[in-house]
Design a protein around this motif. Structure first.
Motif, PDB file in Angstrom:
ATOM      1  N   ARG A 104       0.601  -1.100   0.277  1.00  0.00           N
ATOM      2  CA  ARG A 104      -0.155  -0.314   0.075  1.00  0.00           C
ATOM      3  C   ARG A 104       1.025   1.384  -0.030  1.00  0.00           C
ATOM      4  O   ARG A 104       1.783   1.621   1.245  1.00  0.00           O
ATOM      5  CB  ARG A 104      -0.732  -0.265   1.323  1.00  0.00           C
ATOM      6  N   ASN A 106       2.980   4.883   0.079  1.00  0.00           N
ATOM      7  CA  ASN A 106       2.964   5.989   1.032  1.00  0.00           C
ATOM      8  C   ASN A 106       2.200   5.515   2.377  1.00  0.00           C
ATOM      9  O   ASN A 106       1.459   6.400   3.212  1.00  0.00           O
ATOM     10  CB  ASN A 106       1.844   7.565   0.411  1.00  0.00           C
ATOM     11  N   GLU A 107       2.430   4.305   2.796  1.00  0.00           N
ATOM     12  CA  GLU A 107       2.029   4.177   4.619  1.00  0.00           C
ATOM     13  C   GLU A 107       3.271   3.901   5.025  1.00  0.00           C
ATOM     14  O   GLU A 107       4.063   2.331   4.968  1.00  0.00           O
ATOM     15  CB  GLU A 107       0.826   2.628   3.934  1.00  0.00           C
ATOM     16  N   HIS A 112       2.549   0.986   9.827  1.00  0.00           N
ATOM     17  CA  HIS A 112       2.781   1.269   8.651  1.00  0.00           C
ATOM     18  C   HIS A 112       3.561   0.981   8.576  1.00  0.00           C
ATOM     19  O   HIS A 112       4.763   1.667   8.867  1.00  0.00           O
ATOM     20  CB  HIS A 112       1.438   2.087   8.282  1.00  0.00           C
TER      21      HIS A 112
END
Length: 341
Positions: A104, A106-107, A112
């Motif tokens: 995913r 930009n996490e 994250h």
């Protein structure tokens, strides 16, 4: 004169996870596989790369340029194995699970990472209650002692920690409560579009903001907690129904432990036409937020019409290990975070 060699010290290449933690991680994965083997749930593998992507407005896929038959094409690293696993499920109609890396964009943060490990499984002819029971049994194996899970309606949790009814409050009331708590986000004030779809999206935006900041941090400290009966706008690939008060809700639950979201489960929607409408609405929202439109997975839509009645769940393996061992951050339970990969 040649430049001198620069040798990096151990701190520049060493993993953020200790050897002892790696051994605990390996044992947890072995225990999970043994759990499913005992229940005759088939382990499967599906492609990491797909020609279609996740249309969810706020999940950003990692794109990859590949050359296929001498032609440059864009593929996407999967955000979960869900689409491909449902294609298997429609054909084979047996219980399946997968442990895999998902991506995913930009996490990054203490909970994250751009790539992380997901456990996903599907049980034909299971209700959400059946799946919750199985999740509890797996947690007992991993914890090593009996586990009791708290079932907490989204409405009740919201009213307890925010003080307003999430399904009946006006958008202006939700916005006022959020701003009173110092919370705001651009794009939720509306854009002049008075359509029901736009109003629903703005409402859900304020609900998501309030839930993530005022509710989530309080969940799952005394007991692992299942939040149930979510607002219908969060249904994604789940069925919808009416709750005991007559409000429309999504048939899904999420597991929280120590304020951390661990798992997300659906009573799976087996209706390709309805799913197409949801994907197209997602892409309309993506356009509104100046995000790239995602190609819709036509193979998934075809498979959904043949999907058996089933429930499915996705579980963050890294986060679960964090709460099992009491780790403070994700980097403690993975070898190399994205900034050191």
């Amino acid at each position: 004169m040649s430049s001198p060699n620069h040798r990096l010290d151990a701190s520049s290449y060493a993993p953020t996870m200790t050897l002892a933690m790696a051994q605990k991680r390996a044992q947890m994965l072995a225990d999970i596989r043994q759990f499913f083997a005992m229940r005759q749930v088939l382990e499967v593998q599906t492609p990491l790369l797909s020609q279609a992507g996740n249309t969810d407005t706020f999940l950003q896929s990692v794109g990859a340029g590949v050359t296929y038959q001498d032609q440059l094409r864009t593929y996407y690293l999967h955000t979960s194995p869900e689409f491909a696993m449902k294609r298997l499920l429609a054909s084979w109609r047996v219980p399946i699970y997968q442990i895999c890396t998902v991506f995913r964009d930009n996490e990054i943060g203490s909970r994250h990472n751009i790539e992380f490990t997901m456990l996903e499984w599907y049980q034909p002819n299971y209700t959400l209650a059946d799946l919750a029971d199985e999740l509890g049994q797996m947690l007992e194996v991993l914890y090593g002692y009996p586990v009791v899970m708290n079932h907490y309606r989204y409405v009740d949790a919201f009213m307890d920690f925010v003080g307003i009814h999430p399904l009946t409050a006006s958008i202006s009331a939700l916005q006022a409560v959020a701003e009173d708590k110092g919370l705001s986000v651009s794009g939720l004030e509306g854009d002049g579009d008075s359509s029901q779809q736009s109003e629903d999206n703005i409402r859900q935006g304020w609900l998501d903001l309030l839930f993530s900041h005022a509710v989530e941090p309080n969940l799952g400290y005394e007991l692992p907690t299942l939040i149930i009966e979510y607002p219908p706008a969060t249904a994604a690939l789940a069925k919808t129904a009416l709750d005991k008060d007559g409000n429309q809700i999504a048939k899904r639950f999420e597991l929280y432990i120590n304020g951390i979201e661990i798992a997300n489960a659906y009573d799976e929607l087996a209706d390709g036409q309805a799913l197409r409408a949801r994907f197209e609405q997602d892409n309309q929202l993506r356009r509104h937020h100046n995000l790239p439109l995602m190609p819709i997975d036509e193979r998934l839509l075809a498979a959904c019409d043949e999907l058996p009645t089933c429930s499915g769940i996705a579980l963050g393996v890294d986060r679960l290990l964090m709460v099992l061992v009491g780790a403070a951050q994700l980097s403690d339970v993975i070898s190399f975070p994205s900034d050191q990969a």
